[in-house]
Design a protein around this motif. Structure first.
Motif, short mmCIF file in Angstrom:
data_model
loop_
_atom_site.label_atom_id
_atom_site.label_comp_id
_atom_site.label_asym_id
_atom_site.label_seq_id
_atom_site.Cartn_x
_atom_site.Cartn_y
_atom_site.Cartn_z
N VAL A 4 19.34 7.77 -10.91
CA VAL A 4 17.92 7.91 -10.69
C VAL A 4 17.22 8.64 -11.84
CG1 VAL A 4 18.22 10.05 -9.38
CG2 VAL A 4 16.20 8.66 -8.99
N PHE A 5 17.92 9.54 -12.53
CA PHE A 5 17.27 10.29 -13.60
C PHE A 5 16.95 9.42 -14.81
CE2 PHE A 5 19.65 13.48 -11.19
CZ PHE A 5 18.62 14.35 -10.91
N HIS A 6 17.58 8.25 -14.91
CA HIS A 6 17.34 7.37 -16.05
C HIS A 6 16.57 6.12 -15.63
CE1 HIS A 6 20.09 9.92 -18.26
NE2 HIS A 6 21.00 9.73 -17.33
N THR A 7 16.08 6.10 -14.40
CA THR A 7 15.39 4.93 -13.88
C THR A 7 13.91 5.25 -13.72
OG1 THR A 7 17.40 4.34 -12.66
CG2 THR A 7 15.37 3.22 -12.04
N THR A 8 13.06 4.43 -14.33
CA THR A 8 11.62 4.68 -14.28
C THR A 8 10.91 3.50 -13.63
OG1 THR A 8 11.26 3.71 -16.48
CG2 THR A 8 11.70 6.08 -16.37
N LEU A 9 9.69 3.76 -13.21
CA LEU A 9 8.87 2.73 -12.58
C LEU A 9 8.30 1.78 -13.63
CD1 LEU A 9 7.45 1.69 -9.95
CD2 LEU A 9 5.50 3.11 -10.64
N ARG A 10 8.52 0.49 -13.43
CA ARG A 10 7.91 -0.51 -14.30
C ARG A 10 6.66 -1.08 -13.63
NH1 ARG A 10 11.65 -5.29 -16.25
NH2 ARG A 10 12.41 -3.64 -17.64
N HIS A 11 6.77 -1.36 -12.33
CA HIS A 11 5.62 -1.98 -11.65
C HIS A 11 5.72 -1.70 -10.15
CE1 HIS A 11 2.41 -4.83 -10.83
NE2 HIS A 11 3.15 -5.32 -9.86
N PHE A 12 4.56 -1.49 -9.56
CA PHE A 12 4.47 -1.32 -8.10
C PHE A 12 3.53 -2.37 -7.54
CE2 PHE A 12 2.01 0.60 -4.54
CZ PHE A 12 3.03 0.58 -3.59
N GLY A 13 3.92 -2.97 -6.42
CA GLY A 13 3.07 -3.96 -5.77
C GLY A 13 3.06 -3.75 -4.27
N LEU A 14 1.98 -4.15 -3.64
CA LEU A 14 1.86 -4.05 -2.18
C LEU A 14 1.19 -5.33 -1.71
CD1 LEU A 14 2.51 -2.03 0.11
CD2 LEU A 14 0.16 -1.20 -0.07
N LEU A 15 1.99 -6.24 -1.14
CA LEU A 15 1.49 -7.56 -0.76
C LEU A 15 1.32 -7.64 0.75
CD1 LEU A 15 3.84 -9.74 -3.02
CD2 LEU A 15 1.57 -8.82 -3.55
N VAL A 75 8.88 -2.35 -5.60
CA VAL A 75 9.06 -1.39 -6.68
C VAL A 75 10.02 -1.99 -7.69
CG1 VAL A 75 9.85 0.92 -7.31
CG2 VAL A 75 8.67 0.56 -5.13
N VAL A 76 9.57 -2.16 -8.92
CA VAL A 76 10.39 -2.72 -10.00
C VAL A 76 10.64 -1.61 -11.01
CG1 VAL A 76 10.63 -4.52 -11.75
CG2 VAL A 76 9.30 -4.98 -9.67
N THR A 77 11.91 -1.40 -11.40
CA THR A 77 12.25 -0.34 -12.33
C THR A 77 12.54 -0.89 -13.72
OG1 THR A 77 14.64 -0.38 -12.01
CG2 THR A 77 13.34 0.86 -10.39
N ASN A 78 12.66 0.02 -14.67
CA ASN A 78 12.94 -0.38 -16.05
C ASN A 78 14.32 -1.00 -16.21
OD1 ASN A 78 14.05 2.26 -15.46
ND2 ASN A 78 14.53 2.45 -17.64
N THR A 79 15.22 -0.77 -15.24
CA THR A 79 16.57 -1.34 -15.31
C THR A 79 16.66 -2.72 -14.69
OG1 THR A 79 17.22 -0.32 -13.21
CG2 THR A 79 17.60 0.96 -15.23
N GLY A 80 15.53 -3.22 -14.16
CA GLY A 80 15.54 -4.53 -13.53
C GLY A 80 15.77 -4.49 -12.04
N GLN A 81 15.97 -3.31 -11.48
CA GLN A 81 16.17 -3.18 -10.04
C GLN A 81 14.86 -3.47 -9.33
OE1 GLN A 81 17.76 0.62 -8.79
NE2 GLN A 81 16.67 0.49 -6.85
N VAL A 82 14.95 -4.27 -8.27
CA VAL A 82 13.77 -4.59 -7.46
C VAL A 82 14.02 -4.13 -6.03
CG1 VAL A 82 12.24 -6.41 -6.61
CG2 VAL A 82 13.26 -6.60 -8.90
N GLU A 83 13.14 -3.28 -5.54
CA GLU A 83 13.26 -2.74 -4.18
C GLU A 83 12.13 -3.30 -3.34
OE1 GLU A 83 15.25 -0.16 -1.41
OE2 GLU A 83 15.71 -0.34 -3.54
N ASN A 84 12.48 -4.00 -2.27
CA ASN A 84 11.47 -4.54 -1.35
C ASN A 84 11.54 -3.79 -0.02
OD1 ASN A 84 10.72 -6.63 -3.16
ND2 ASN A 84 12.51 -7.80 -2.52
N LYS A 85 10.40 -3.45 0.51
CA LYS A 85 10.39 -2.73 1.78
C LYS A 85 9.14 -3.10 2.57
CE LYS A 85 11.09 1.94 3.57
NZ LYS A 85 11.32 3.35 3.18
#
Length: 342
Positions: free
Chosen positions: A129-140, A151-161
């Protein structure tokens, strides 16, 4: 500490025991063309090695097996540099030729390849988590009451909730909030997001967004602790069952129980992988009693010099150290190269 002859005999015993899982006797060693000593000479050296703590004699068998101290000396001083065979290199080459988009996908697939090649259990810690930053936030918005937070991070991780939307909030207000967050928080480390939102962004939202208190509750739900947890991926957990050392069901159960304790496992792998290069912990060197008869070998993978996570192999102390270290070296280096390009 050891003579050249003792080093040769210890290496031979470790190599033979890794292959056979059976105690190694002096006669079988003497029959090998690369040793060249009589059974009597070998027996004497084996006795000396046992007295020094490098070998053990299980039960009343005439053969010896390596002790944890013997494995440690082998790993530190005797383990040979081995090359992977053509079929193994082909598997690794094919893996890195695939189009894997997200870091999470790359790491999961790497774990599967690793457990398949080694026949041990692979444990991979995803981007920290210390090396992971926010690239984009969306709320659909899905309907009047629910929306999908992305939530999309700089590492390519995509979190959907899926989150609840309080009644009476217009889509335009949601868009205004999302634009504000992306403008102010893009590039912010994930672990700092929640504090920054409530300490700074909240005041700005109060000025520019209606129903800001209700929307702050949505953000509180979105940026919960699950985004800050380090990802851990296991593969080949049942490979333990194929090892002759683990015929004891209770012993295997303790190991499998440990593999389900994510916080304990994460802390354990992180502490081993804190050093540079390949790290090896053998038997009682491990901090958890459940794996006191196992070895844990770790390596790190990184992007732009920053460690993103760790790769680990868990197996019996009778592990093929040379082969596992060779595979981990190749995999960690190629994983670092692949993630640097993504």
């Amino acid at each position: 500490m050891l003579t050249e002859r003792q080093r040769l005999i210890l290496t031979t015993i470790v190599d033979d025991y890794i292959r056979s899982a059976e105690p190694v006797g002096s006669r079988s060693i003497s029959k090998r063309g690369d040793v060249g000593y009589s059974p009597a000479t070998i027996r004497n050296e084996m006795s000396d090695l046992e007295e020094l703590g490098f070998l053990e004699q299980p039960h009343t068998s005439a053969g010896r097996i390596p002790s944890h101290k013997g494995y440690r000396y082998y790993v530190d001083h005797l383990v040979p540099l081995t090359s992977l065979d053509a079929s193994e290199l082909k598997v690794l080459k094919a893996f890195f030729a695939e189009k894997l988009n997200a870091v999470e996908q790359v790491v999961q697939h790497a774990g599967t390849i690793l457990s398949h090649l080694t026949n041990y259990t692979s444990i991979l810690l995803g981007p920290e988590v210390f090396h992971t930053t926010l690239r984009h936030f969306g709320l659909l918005p899905l309907n009047d009451n629910k929306a999908v937070a992305i939530v999309v991070t700089n590492t390519g991780q995509v979190e959907n909730k899926t989150v609840a939307i309080p009644p009476g909030i217009a889509v335009s207000e949601i868009e205004r909030m999302v634009n504000l967050l992306n403008h102010r928080l893009s590039g912010m480390p994930i672990y700092k997001l929640k504090a920054r939102i409530f300490q700074e962004i909240g005041r700005e939202m109060e000025r520019h967004v209606s129903h800001y208190q209700e929307l702050m509750s949505v953000l509180d739900e979105t940026f919960g602790s699950n985004l800050e947890s380090q990802r851990i991926f296991l593969s080949g957990t049942t490979n333990m069952l194929t090892q002759p050392e683990f015929k004891d069901v209770e012993k295997v159960k303790n190991i499998l129980d440990l593999l389900e304790e994510t916080p304990t496992l994460t802390k354990m792998i992180s502490s081993v992988a804190s050093g540079s290069g390949i790290q090896v912990r053998i038997g009682s060197e491990n901090s958890h009693e459940a794996i006191a008869n196992c070895s844990l070998i770790t390596a790190t993978y990184s992007v732009e010099g920053e460690a993103l996570g760790s790769i680990a192999i868990l197996g019996p102390t009778r592990m093929d150290y040379a082969r596992v270290i060779g595979i981990l070296n190749i995999l960690s280096n190629n994983l670092t190269a692949a993630l640097s390009k993504s």
